[in-house]
Write a protein that holds these residues in place. Structure first.
Motif, PDB file in Angstrom:
ATOM      1  N   MET A  25       0.827  -1.213   0.000  1.00 48.26           N
ATOM      2  CA  MET A  25       0.000   0.000   0.000  1.00 48.26           C
ATOM      3  C   MET A  25       0.856   1.256   0.000  1.00 48.26           C
ATOM      4  O   MET A  25       0.404   2.310  -0.443  1.00 48.26           O
ATOM      5  CB  MET A  25      -0.959  -0.002   1.193  1.00 48.26           C
ATOM      6  N   PHE A  30      -4.314   0.553  -3.495  1.00 54.33           N
ATOM      7  CA  PHE A  30      -4.865  -0.677  -2.935  1.00 54.33           C
ATOM      8  C   PHE A  30      -5.580  -1.511  -3.992  1.00 54.33           C
ATOM      9  O   PHE A  30      -5.478  -2.731  -4.015  1.00 54.33           O
ATOM     10  CB  PHE A  30      -5.815  -0.361  -1.774  1.00 54.33           C
ATOM     11  N   CYS A 107      -1.081   3.970   5.987  1.00 55.13           N
ATOM     12  CA  CYS A 107      -1.648   3.065   4.982  1.00 55.13           C
ATOM     13  C   CYS A 107      -3.168   3.078   5.010  1.00 55.13           C
ATOM     14  O   CYS A 107      -3.811   3.120   3.960  1.00 55.13           O
ATOM     15  CB  CYS A 107      -1.161   1.637   5.224  1.00 55.13           C
ATOM     16  N   ASN A 111      -5.588   5.659   2.292  1.00 50.78           N
ATOM     17  CA  ASN A 111      -6.009   4.720   1.267  1.00 50.78           C
ATOM     18  C   ASN A 111      -7.125   5.369   0.451  1.00 50.78           C
ATOM     19  O   ASN A 111      -8.248   5.494   0.933  1.00 50.78           O
ATOM     20  CB  ASN A 111      -6.496   3.434   1.937  1.00 50.78           C
TER      21      ASN A 111
END
Length: 192
Positions: A25, A30, A107, A111
């Motif tokens: 990531m 993703f 992360c 995202n």
């Protein structure tokens, strides 16, 4: 004894897959990450992945849920005390948590594929806000209460995301102080 060894292997495999997911990531969106990418990075067999997860989203969900539970527990343990500086420990603990879990928070919060994690954390912060309200014996206009909680929680989440996005250029102490500078006038309006 055999079960303990199997349990340790499962925990180790899952840990390796979570670590691989976070590394990936950092490198790619993703939506482009596959089970094959994860198992290659973790040096595991793809069958191991599918033994525990149906898809990459399930692994992400498990990771998010673990962090949400940990974050929630951390906030629940903060005692609300009457006085002028009760909010500083709450904001300080949030900043500490982010620093201690920087890579994981980065992360999950940054995202672009999902804002579910941020929404989950926002809900936890809103619940803590309601506990504060009850502990302080405050009464808000019922028509405006949800707006107040949303404003504070979403504003705090926006600050955290920006802090992570910029690579945390200011210390957690500076971030805590800065957040308090912005939040305290809101509390001053709300508190009698």
């Amino acid at each position: 004894m055999r079960e303990e060894k199997v349990d340790r292997r499962i925990k180790r495999s899952k840990s390796m897959m979570r670590e691989a997911l976070m590394e990936l990531m950092d490198e790619m969106p993703f939506g482009e990450i596959t089970a094959k990418d994860i198992t290659s990075r973790a040096d595991l067999n793809r069958a191991t992945f599918y033994l525990h997860y149906n898809n990459v989203f399930e692994l992400l969900d498990e990771l998010e849920n673990e962090v949400v539970a940990s974050f929630s527990q951390m906030l629940e343990q903060i005692e609300i005390k009457q006085g002028n500086d009760w909010e500083y420990p709450v904001v300080g603990q949030i900043c500490n948590y982010i620093v201690e879990n920087k890579r994981l928070c980065r992360c999950l919060l940054l995202n672009p594929r999902s804002d579910r994690f941020a929404r989950k954390l926002t809900e936890i912060m809103k619940r803590k806000g309601m506990q504060v309200k009850e502990a302080m014996g405050l009464e808000f206009d019922p028509n405006k209460e949800e707006y107040i909680h949303q404003f504070i929680a979403c504003g705090a989440m926006g600050m955290v995301k920006q802090w992570l996005l910029e690579g945390m250029p200011i210390s957690k102490e500076e971030m805590t102080d800065f957040a308090m500078t912005l939040i305290r006038p809101i509390f001053n309006i709300l508190l009698p």
